[in-house]
Design an enzyme around this catalytic site. Structure first.
Site, PDB file in Angstrom:
ATOM      1  N   ASP A 169      37.793  44.389  39.281  1.00 19.42           N
ATOM      2  CA  ASP A 169      36.540  45.125  39.204  1.00 19.42           C
ATOM      3  C   ASP A 169      36.074  45.474  40.616  1.00 19.42           C
ATOM      4  OD1 ASP A 169      35.313  42.776  40.279  1.00 19.42           O
ATOM      5  OD2 ASP A 169      34.786  42.047  38.286  1.00 19.42           O
ATOM      6  N   HIS A 184      37.740  30.922  38.022  1.00 15.06           N
ATOM      7  CA  HIS A 184      37.585  32.109  38.869  1.00 15.06           C
ATOM      8  C   HIS A 184      37.911  31.784  40.334  1.00 15.06           C
ATOM      9  CE1 HIS A 184      36.327  36.119  39.827  1.00 15.06           C
ATOM     10  NE2 HIS A 184      35.373  35.697  40.641  1.00 15.06           N
ATOM     11  N   TYR A 233      33.948  39.465  35.761  1.00 18.48           N
ATOM     12  CA  TYR A 233      35.259  38.862  35.492  1.00 18.48           C
ATOM     13  C   TYR A 233      36.288  39.845  34.940  1.00 18.48           C
ATOM     14  CZ  TYR A 233      32.641  34.637  36.373  1.00 18.48           C
ATOM     15  OH  TYR A 233      31.841  33.695  36.954  1.00 18.48           O
ATOM     16  N   ALA A 234      36.115  41.134  35.177  1.00 20.30           N
ATOM     17  CA  ALA A 234      37.095  42.138  34.758  1.00 20.30           C
ATOM     18  C   ALA A 234      38.189  42.202  35.824  1.00 20.30           C
ATOM     19  CB  ALA A 234      36.427  43.492  34.554  1.00 20.30           C
ATOM     20  N   ASN A 235      39.005  41.156  35.839  1.00 22.28           N
ATOM     21  CA  ASN A 235      40.080  40.999  36.821  1.00 22.28           C
ATOM     22  C   ASN A 235      41.305  40.432  36.114  1.00 22.28           C
ATOM     23  OD1 ASN A 235      38.235  41.460  39.175  1.00 22.28           O
ATOM     24  ND2 ASN A 235      37.349  39.548  38.446  1.00 22.28           N
ATOM     25  N   HIS A 243      60.961  40.923  39.757  1.00 27.36           N
ATOM     26  CA  HIS A 243      60.624  39.998  38.676  1.00 27.36           C
ATOM     27  C   HIS A 243      59.731  38.865  39.190  1.00 27.36           C
ATOM     28  CE1 HIS A 243      62.052  36.889  35.546  1.00 27.36           C
ATOM     29  NE2 HIS A 243      61.115  37.648  34.994  1.00 27.36           N
TER      30      HIS A 243
END
Length: 135
Positions: free
Chosen positions: A28, A102, A124-126, A20
């Site tokens: 990316d 970022h 920014y595909a994170n 948890h």
């Protein structure tokens, strides 16, 4: 042979062993990897596997209670941002969303149990996926 969606044994193992609030980063092709964090590199070529398809597959096995995104994604890559929200909804999850710069995002990845690299080549595909509980 495993019957579920997620066939990558290394990724499946990481999901199975986290507790948890522990987290995994999905990224990316360009996000830097901090030293000392386990790297699971799924990238084969530009765009494959995609960030969203990989996220959808991970969510078939992982309960997520909170996500961390770089705030820049909303303006620079709104398509992927909206697809992220849709993917969680499709999987019956409504995680808390935390937005950071970022630069701060990259710092937080140092605490990830693993970083999973996709072939995604959009900015920014994170996402950082914080584990929830199933009970």
């Amino acid at each position: 042979m495993k019957k579920g969606k997620l066939l990558n044994s290394e990724l499946s193992y990481e999901i199975a062993k986290i507790g948890h609030t522990s987290h995994i980063t999905l990224c990316d092709a360009g996000l830097p990897f901090p030293k000392g964090v386990k790297r699971i590199d799924l990238a084969i070529e530009a765009g494959y596997p995609s960030f969203i398809k990989t996220l959808d597959t991970i969510l078939s096995e992982m309960m997520v209670e909170e996500i961390v995104l770089a705030s820049e994604i909303k303006t620079i890559n709104p398509k992927v941002y909206n697809e992220i929200l849709e993917t969680f909804q499709k999987n019956g999850m409504n995680p808390k969303i935390v937005e950071v710069s970022h630069t701060e995002f990259k710092e937080i990845t140092r605490e990830s149990e693993a970083i999973v690299r996709t072939g995604e080549c959009t900015p920014y595909a994170n996402i950082i996926l914080k584990s929830g509980v199933v009970f």
